[in-house]
Design a protein around this motif. Structure first.
Motif, PDB file in Angstrom:
ATOM      1  N   PRO A   1      35.762 -26.496  10.683  1.00 38.74           N
ATOM      2  CA  PRO A   1      36.807 -26.490  10.363  1.00 38.74           C
ATOM      3  C   PRO A   1      37.053 -25.588   9.193  1.00 38.74           C
ATOM      4  O   PRO A   1      36.801 -25.314   8.682  1.00 38.74           O
ATOM      5  N   ALA A   2      38.397 -24.450  10.161  1.00 37.93           N
ATOM      6  CA  ALA A   2      38.873 -23.606   8.871  1.00 37.93           C
ATOM      7  C   ALA A   2      39.587 -24.217   8.212  1.00 37.93           C
ATOM      8  O   ALA A   2      39.031 -22.905   7.025  1.00 37.93           O
ATOM      9  N   SER A   3      39.919 -25.130   8.324  1.00 37.82           N
ATOM     10  CA  SER A   3      40.721 -25.936   7.148  1.00 37.82           C
ATOM     11  C   SER A   3      39.642 -25.778   5.598  1.00 37.82           C
ATOM     12  O   SER A   3      40.161 -26.025   4.402  1.00 37.82           O
ATOM     13  N   LEU A   4      38.305 -26.322   5.630  1.00 36.81           N
ATOM     14  CA  LEU A   4      37.470 -26.364   4.521  1.00 36.81           C
ATOM     15  C   LEU A   4      37.563 -24.520   4.304  1.00 36.81           C
ATOM     16  O   LEU A   4      37.698 -24.755   2.867  1.00 36.81           O
ATOM     17  N   TYR A   5      37.875 -23.293   4.844  1.00 40.99           N
ATOM     18  CA  TYR A   5      37.777 -22.643   4.038  1.00 40.99           C
ATOM     19  C   TYR A   5      39.182 -21.970   3.770  1.00 40.99           C
ATOM     20  O   TYR A   5      39.407 -21.266   2.444  1.00 40.99           O
ATOM     21  N   GLU A   6      39.921 -22.180   4.281  1.00 42.13           N
ATOM     22  CA  GLU A   6      41.052 -22.159   3.837  1.00 42.13           C
ATOM     23  C   GLU A   6      41.637 -22.784   2.828  1.00 42.13           C
ATOM     24  O   GLU A   6      41.607 -22.640   1.151  1.00 42.13           O
ATOM     25  N   ALA A   7      41.357 -24.193   2.288  1.00 41.21           N
ATOM     26  CA  ALA A   7      41.054 -24.828   0.783  1.00 41.21           C
ATOM     27  C   ALA A   7      41.232 -23.636   0.388  1.00 41.21           C
ATOM     28  O   ALA A   7      40.564 -23.734  -1.355  1.00 41.21           O
ATOM     29  N   ALA A   8      39.129 -23.812   0.227  1.00 42.42           N
ATOM     30  CA  ALA A   8      38.034 -22.807  -0.580  1.00 42.42           C
ATOM     31  C   ALA A   8      38.979 -21.309  -0.662  1.00 42.42           C
ATOM     32  O   ALA A   8      38.853 -21.228  -2.579  1.00 42.42           O
TER      33      ALA A   8
ATOM     34  N   GLY B   1      40.466 -20.440  -4.921  1.00 39.16           N
ATOM     35  CA  GLY B   1      39.503 -19.003  -5.220  1.00 39.16           C
ATOM     36  C   GLY B   1      38.223 -18.741  -5.807  1.00 39.16           C
ATOM     37  O   GLY B   1      37.539 -17.865  -5.603  1.00 39.16           O
ATOM     38  N   ALA B   2      37.951 -19.795  -4.059  1.00 39.10           N
ATOM     39  CA  ALA B   2      36.117 -19.170  -3.992  1.00 39.10           C
ATOM     40  C   ALA B   2      36.445 -17.658  -3.132  1.00 39.10           C
ATOM     41  O   ALA B   2      36.617 -16.971  -2.310  1.00 39.10           O
ATOM     42  N   GLY B   3      35.087 -17.297  -3.653  1.00 40.29           N
ATOM     43  CA  GLY B   3      34.821 -15.966  -3.002  1.00 40.29           C
ATOM     44  C   GLY B   3      33.920 -16.391  -2.181  1.00 40.29           C
ATOM     45  O   GLY B   3      34.086 -17.448  -1.117  1.00 40.29           O
TER      46      GLY B   3
ATOM     47  N   PHE C   1      27.461 -20.461   0.720  1.00 42.81           N
ATOM     48  CA  PHE C   1      26.111 -21.858   0.162  1.00 42.81           C
ATOM     49  C   PHE C   1      27.226 -23.689  -0.179  1.00 42.81           C
ATOM     50  O   PHE C   1      26.502 -24.132  -0.260  1.00 42.81           O
ATOM     51  N   LYS C   2      28.723 -23.249  -0.906  1.00 40.33           N
ATOM     52  CA  LYS C   2      29.099 -24.248  -0.320  1.00 40.33           C
ATOM     53  C   LYS C   2      29.868 -25.137   0.615  1.00 40.33           C
ATOM     54  O   LYS C   2      30.004 -26.031   0.529  1.00 40.33           O
ATOM     55  N   ILE C   3      30.300 -24.141   1.642  1.00 36.34           N
ATOM     56  CA  ILE C   3      30.442 -24.999   2.577  1.00 36.34           C
ATOM     57  C   ILE C   3      29.338 -24.328   4.514  1.00 36.34           C
ATOM     58  O   ILE C   3      28.970 -25.555   5.292  1.00 36.34           O
ATOM     59  N   THR C   4      29.177 -23.075   4.754  1.00 41.56           N
ATOM     60  CA  THR C   4      28.777 -22.523   5.848  1.00 41.56           C
ATOM     61  C   THR C   4      27.043 -23.668   5.465  1.00 41.56           C
ATOM     62  O   THR C   4      27.224 -24.074   6.668  1.00 41.56           O
ATOM     63  N   LEU C   5      26.533 -23.058   4.682  1.00 39.83           N
ATOM     64  CA  LEU C   5      25.100 -24.208   4.507  1.00 39.83           C
ATOM     65  C   LEU C   5      25.158 -25.104   4.931  1.00 39.83           C
ATOM     66  O   LEU C   5      24.339 -25.618   5.675  1.00 39.83           O
ATOM     67  N   PRO C   6      26.129 -26.633   4.269  1.00 37.52           N
ATOM     68  CA  PRO C   6      25.944 -27.535   3.716  1.00 37.52           C
ATOM     69  C   PRO C   6      26.117 -27.959   5.785  1.00 37.52           C
ATOM     70  O   PRO C   6      25.065 -28.769   6.121  1.00 37.52           O
ATOM     71  N   MET C   7      27.064 -27.214   6.286  1.00 35.95           N
ATOM     72  CA  MET C   7      27.792 -27.946   6.871  1.00 35.95           C
ATOM     73  C   MET C   7      26.799 -27.523   8.622  1.00 35.95           C
ATOM     74  O   MET C   7      27.061 -28.230   9.033  1.00 35.95           O
ATOM     75  N   LEU C   8      26.268 -25.962   8.126  1.00 39.87           N
ATOM     76  CA  LEU C   8      25.310 -25.633   9.658  1.00 39.87           C
ATOM     77  C   LEU C   8      23.540 -26.874   9.339  1.00 39.87           C
ATOM     78  O   LEU C   8      23.230 -26.242  10.541  1.00 39.87           O
ATOM     79  N   SER C   9      23.545 -27.458   8.006  1.00 40.81           N
ATOM     80  CA  SER C   9      22.243 -27.640   8.049  1.00 40.81           C
ATOM     81  C   SER C   9      21.778 -29.159   8.635  1.00 40.81           C
ATOM     82  O   SER C   9      20.400 -29.291   9.394  1.00 40.81           O
ATOM     83  N   PRO C  10      22.339 -29.862   9.816  1.00 37.01           N
ATOM     84  CA  PRO C  10      21.708 -30.363  10.825  1.00 37.01           C
ATOM     85  C   PRO C  10      21.401 -29.160  11.905  1.00 37.01           C
ATOM     86  O   PRO C  10      20.207 -29.403  12.207  1.00 37.01           O
ATOM     87  N   VAL C  11      22.234 -28.113  12.256  1.00 34.52           N
ATOM     88  CA  VAL C  11      21.630 -27.262  13.148  1.00 34.52           C
ATOM     89  C   VAL C  11      20.482 -26.523  12.722  1.00 34.52           C
ATOM     90  O   VAL C  11      19.784 -26.332  13.351  1.00 34.52           O
ATOM     91  N   LEU C  12      20.503 -26.143  11.279  1.00 36.68           N
ATOM     92  CA  LEU C  12      19.563 -25.674  10.733  1.00 36.68           C
ATOM     93  C   LEU C  12      17.843 -25.982  10.764  1.00 36.68           C
ATOM     94  O   LEU C  12      17.199 -25.619  11.453  1.00 36.68           O
ATOM     95  N   PHE C  13      18.171 -27.687  10.352  1.00 37.70           N
ATOM     96  CA  PHE C  13      17.474 -28.176  10.316  1.00 37.70           C
ATOM     97  C   PHE C  13      16.840 -29.012  11.929  1.00 37.70           C
ATOM     98  O   PHE C  13      15.882 -28.454  12.206  1.00 37.70           O
TER      99      PHE C  13
END
Lengths: 295, 304
Positions: B189-196, B200-202, B208-220
């Motif tokens: 969800p785009a809202s996660l990135y907006e909130a981040a 002030g997240a870079g 590392f804090k949103i994309t990778l954890p959210m993708l981890s099932p797909v990565l697995f």
């Protein structure tokens, strides 16, 4: 790369320029990278139109200086007394037959698992899922022995007959698709006096066509490019598929007319790219939703 | 559910029968082409069999022989090296390009097709033959290196570099995991990135804090599938590096099984090696599943 002007919204010159810069910053590297990806393939296509002396002289060039079709004529003559059209037809027999058999049998089985509640269904379904993880390479030795004892070596039977039994991968994929169809369809048809077989042929089969097309494309690709199967079972050059023929062509022992080899290799990829261009939608959907991998 | 009725009505019986009728194609194939062969190969693994005379029972000799066969260990080494280099590379490329293409800009569909194109032809003999010439002494890679002033490398003849021709060929075909990653990225969800962004997240910490954890099932999912695929590579080693040359440094496992079983007609030895491969693949898959509880969904570190 024209900047988009939105009516009713005044875009200042500076922000417009910024958008253009951003757009270029995205498109330029992406385009270069994607061209780099297909460069080797383009290179082979281009080389197939070069005169032999040019192929290894001006190696990286994609534009032949003296374009020629000679390589195609020489390649088409084939080798071992077999013309190239024979290999092409053989590949179509193998890939076409395998695709037809596998897709139909997978659809039938998928319907059985997805829509009929029969005794032992979960057990057999688990068995099927287990075979998904089983690399077929482990089975080649006993299968070869079996087919040898049946006297099927040097025929297409070992390559085609197992396809009549479907493939766990596509059964699973089509099953998922059938599960997405409303059950009310089946029930309504049953009330109208339709039997299970009628439901499959009249209701489900027409609706699962997208899944079947995806399965057909992948089966066609995998058999068209299959090397191990023909290598094990086809010994007679007259029966060779393109994979075996290309390998025979490129064998260091038989001399190396790279122009002709590249020409025939390029020709062998034409059906693959043609399907890719026309059916890309099904391919992308198939992979994104079920995780099919090509090779 | 615990109660089972033994008296079936005619309608129920016909439902059960029609179920078996429909799964019959697969069920027959399961017995004839999978179950019986796998049991047969288990038996064969303890025999010596050349397909001409009857199999001779030799006990665990084939397995003992594996331990002392230097070519066998060369094939194990080549395969592990290949899997551990090619699969991470393929997945890293797949993820990087998927993130690049996860955009609504015009032309993205064309880029996607171009990045995917190598994957649809990559397994073919045509491309294997081409790859051999790309890395040939007079080939494309050396030609391009010469332009930059780097002396040519004999890629296919050098035991240190030959395996890399296979690894690059595998990494080049990152199309399928890329499309799977792309589908996964679209689900975040785009809202996660907006909130981040508000916090002030870079870009790095978003990854590392949103994309990778959210993708981890797909990565697995990709990791399991691609790892299994890596262990059974065959065509490339037979054609690109011409039967595992030089000095067996590219003798991938399945190629060695093929050589033993079908060129030397040592079906028993081949079957034993195939069984070991099956067990190794099962164990690696099991380990990946085991490890998944610690990194899928929760952690941001890539699974190793």
């Amino acid at each position: 790369m024209a900047a988009i002007t939105v009516p009713g919204l005044r875009v200042s010159n500076a922000s417009q320029r910024k958008a253009i810069v951003k757009s270029i910053a995205y498109h330029a590297p992406t385009l270069i990278l994607s061209l780099l990806m297909i460069y080797p393939i383009l290179w082979m296509f281009a080389s197939s139109f070069k005169v032999p002396a040019e192929i290894w002289k001006d190696v990286s060039s994609l534009i032949p200086k003296q374009p020629t079709l000679d390589n195609y004529f020489k390649g088409w003559a084939g080798f071992g007394g077999v013309r190239f059209d024979t290999f092409y037809i053989n590949s179509f027999i193998y890939a076409g037959g395998a695709t037809l058999f596998q897709v139909i049998s997978s659809a039938i089985t998928a319907f059985g698992f997805a829509r009929i509640r029969f005794f032992g269904r979960n057990f057999w379904f688990t068995c099927m899922l287990l075979t998904l993880m089983l690399p077929v390479q482990v089975l080649i030795i006993p299968q070869y022995i079996m087919f040898k004892q049946l006297g099927w070596i040097n025929t297409y039977l070992p390559l085609l007959v197992p396809r009549l039994c479907g493939s766990a991968f596509f059964i699973f994929m089509i099953m998922q698709f059938i599960r997405g169809l409303p059950k009310e369809l089946d029930e309504a048809a049953r009330i109208d006096g339709c039997g299970t077989i009628g439901i499959f042929f009249r209701i489900i089969l027409p609706l699962i066509q997208p899944a079947m097309i995806t399965a057909a494309i992948f089966t066609f690709y995998w058999t068209w490019e299959d090397f191990m199967g023909p290598l094990l079972y086809l010994g007679n050059p007259k029966m060779y598929t393109l994979s075996l023929a290309l390998r025979g062509f490129a064998d260091p022992g038989t001399g190396t007319d790279w122009g002709a080899i590249f020409a025939m290799a390029s020709l062998s990829l034409v059906p693959v790219f043609a399907i890719f261009v026309f059916f890309q939608r099904y391919l992308v959907q198939g992979i994104s939703t079920t995780g099919l991998t090509g090779g | 559910m615990a109660q089972r009725r033994f008296a079936l009505s005619r309608r129920q019986l016909s439902t059960h029968l029609s179920g078996y009728l429909f799964i019959a194609p697969w069920l027959i194939g399961f017995f004839v082409f999978t179950l019986i062969p796998i049991l047969a190969s288990f038996f064969l693994a303890f025999t010596q069999y050349d397909t001409l005379s009857a199999p001779v029972w030799v006990g665990t000799e084939n397995f003992e022989r594996m331990l002392q066969d230097p070519r066998y260990w060369a094939s194990v080494k080549a395969t592990l090296y290949y899997v551990m280099a090619a699969i991470p590379l393929r997945l890293v490329f797949a993820l990087a390009v998927a993130m690049l293409l996860n955009s609504d800009r015009r032309g993205v569909g064309n880029y996607r097709a171009m990045f995917y194109a190598p994957s649809i032809v990559g397994g073919s003999v045509a491309v294997a033959v081409m790859w051999q010439q790309v890395f040939g002494t007079e080939g494309l890679v050396n030609y391009c290196l010469a332009v930059v002033g780097i002396p040519r490398v004999i890629w296919l003849g050098n035991p240190n570099t030959a395996i890399w021709t296979l690894i690059t060929l595998a990494a080049w075909q990152f199309g399928s995991p890329m499309l799977i990653f792309l589908a996964g990225l679209r689900q975040i969800p785009a809202s996660l990135y907006e909130a981040a962004a508000i916090d002030g997240a870079g870009a790095l910490s978003k990854f590392f804090k949103i994309t990778l954890p959210m993708l981890s099932p797909v990565l697995f999912f990709n990791l399991v599938l691609q790892t299994i695929n890596g262990f059974i590579a065959f065509t490339q080693a037979l054609i690109v590096t011409n039967n595992g040359r030089p000095l067996d440094t590219t003798l991938l496992y399945v190629l060695y099984v093929y050589q033993r079983a079908f060129q030397n007609l040592q079906m028993g030895y081949g079957a034993a090696m195939a069984w070991v491969l099956l067990i190794v693949i099962a164990m690696v898959t099991w380990l990946l599943f085991k490890s998944s509880s610690s990194w899928v969904f929760y952690e941001s570190k890539e699974g190793e």
